[in-house]
Scaffold this motif. Sequence first.
Motif, PDB file in Angstrom:
ATOM      1  N   VAL A   3     -26.625  -7.056   7.470  1.00 51.33           N
ATOM      2  CA  VAL A   3     -26.333  -5.690   7.034  1.00 51.33           C
ATOM      3  C   VAL A   3     -24.882  -5.379   7.369  1.00 51.33           C
ATOM      4  CG1 VAL A   3     -26.890  -3.249   7.338  1.00 51.33           C
ATOM      5  CG2 VAL A   3     -28.715  -4.955   7.348  1.00 51.33           C
ATOM      6  N   THR A   4     -24.141  -4.888   6.387  1.00 51.14           N
ATOM      7  CA  THR A   4     -22.702  -4.671   6.545  1.00 51.14           C
ATOM      8  C   THR A   4     -22.322  -3.227   6.258  1.00 51.14           C
ATOM      9  OG1 THR A   4     -22.262  -6.950   5.893  1.00 51.14           O
ATOM     10  CG2 THR A   4     -20.422  -5.427   5.767  1.00 51.14           C
ATOM     11  N   CYS A   5     -21.429  -2.711   7.076  1.00 53.64           N
ATOM     12  CA  CYS A   5     -20.854  -1.379   6.870  1.00 53.64           C
ATOM     13  C   CYS A   5     -19.342  -1.505   6.771  1.00 53.64           C
ATOM     14  CB  CYS A   5     -21.226  -0.460   8.036  1.00 53.64           C
ATOM     15  SG  CYS A   5     -20.405   1.159   7.990  1.00 53.64           S
ATOM     16  N   PRO A 143     -28.154 -10.852  12.226  1.00 52.73           N
ATOM     17  CA  PRO A 143     -29.556 -11.284  12.246  1.00 52.73           C
ATOM     18  C   PRO A 143     -30.491 -10.487  11.342  1.00 52.73           C
ATOM     19  CG  PRO A 143     -28.723 -10.859  14.473  1.00 52.73           C
ATOM     20  CD  PRO A 143     -27.764 -10.262  13.505  1.00 52.73           C
ATOM     21  N   CYS A 144     -30.018  -9.395  10.745  1.00 48.22           N
ATOM     22  CA  CYS A 144     -30.913  -8.490  10.031  1.00 48.22           C
ATOM     23  C   CYS A 144     -30.414  -8.234   8.609  1.00 48.22           C
ATOM     24  CB  CYS A 144     -31.013  -7.165  10.792  1.00 48.22           C
ATOM     25  SG  CYS A 144     -32.186  -5.983  10.093  1.00 48.22           S
ATOM     26  N   VAL A 145     -31.339  -8.070   7.650  1.00 48.88           N
ATOM     27  CA  VAL A 145     -30.948  -7.747   6.279  1.00 48.88           C
ATOM     28  C   VAL A 145     -31.502  -6.394   5.826  1.00 48.88           C
ATOM     29  CG1 VAL A 145     -30.713 -10.145   5.556  1.00 48.88           C
ATOM     30  CG2 VAL A 145     -32.923  -8.993   5.284  1.00 48.88           C
ATOM     31  N   VAL A 146     -32.195  -5.692   6.721  1.00 55.20           N
ATOM     32  CA  VAL A 146     -32.802  -4.410   6.381  1.00 55.20           C
ATOM     33  C   VAL A 146     -32.060  -3.294   7.120  1.00 55.20           C
ATOM     34  CG1 VAL A 146     -34.926  -3.048   6.337  1.00 55.20           C
ATOM     35  CG2 VAL A 146     -35.035  -5.535   6.049  1.00 55.20           C
ATOM     36  N   PRO A 147     -31.275  -2.477   6.402  1.00 58.77           N
ATOM     37  CA  PRO A 147     -30.454  -1.453   7.070  1.00 58.77           C
ATOM     38  C   PRO A 147     -31.249  -0.522   7.986  1.00 58.77           C
ATOM     39  CG  PRO A 147     -29.814  -1.667   4.772  1.00 58.77           C
ATOM     40  CD  PRO A 147     -31.042  -2.506   4.940  1.00 58.77           C
ATOM     41  N   GLY A 148     -32.444  -0.135   7.575  1.00 58.05           N
ATOM     42  CA  GLY A 148     -33.232   0.805   8.373  1.00 58.05           C
ATOM     43  C   GLY A 148     -33.662   0.264   9.713  1.00 58.05           C
TER      44      GLY A 148
END
Length: 211
Positions: A3-5, A143-148
């Motif tokens: 997840v990228t910002c 490690p994560c692909v789900v923003p929530g």
Amino acid sequence: MGVTCVCQVPVAEGKSVQQTVDILHKKLEQLGAVKQGSFCVDCETYHATGNVSGQPSKLLYVMHNSETPLSCLGLFEGGPCLIADANFDVLMVKLKSHFQNAKGHKVECRGARYRYCDFLIKVGTVTMSSSARGISVEVEYCPCVVPGDCWNLMKEFMQSFLGSSVPELPSVFAAKPEGLFAPADSVDTMTQYLELFNKLRKLQIPGSNVR
């Protein structure tokens, strides 16, 4: 990718763009982040020709990211988008009767990559015609692909070196049909860069000459 910002960081009061970038580098290094090379994101703008009389010309943005050197992204204004191989630039030259390159509108973002635990951080200077328009910061939680599932953690980490400049949740995530729980992908990252580039195209800030 995770997840990228991507966000804009204001130039520190009384400082130049480069001095503000150096301050961000120092803060990251004090946290324990390790520098891992450099990065570049760029964007070329094309005007679609041959439109129906009276309708505004639609824009096509062709973007490259050094993280994905064998591909590029084509984003039409208002959608849709496509992922193509690196030879797409050659194809655009051959399509010049349909798409005209907007000369002088190329935007580049270059800077340093840092790794801190599971975070990848990129601090870049956004330039247009050799003039710095602003500072970007990209933070990826790998490690994560789900923003929530990770946004609060990302926000807490960004506060450690951005302070009050921490952004809100990127609109690209909120706009998805499943909202925060749709998987993030590379298109989301490039869409954020495009939004930032379009915002900075219109600005001229103090200390903007690139040296």
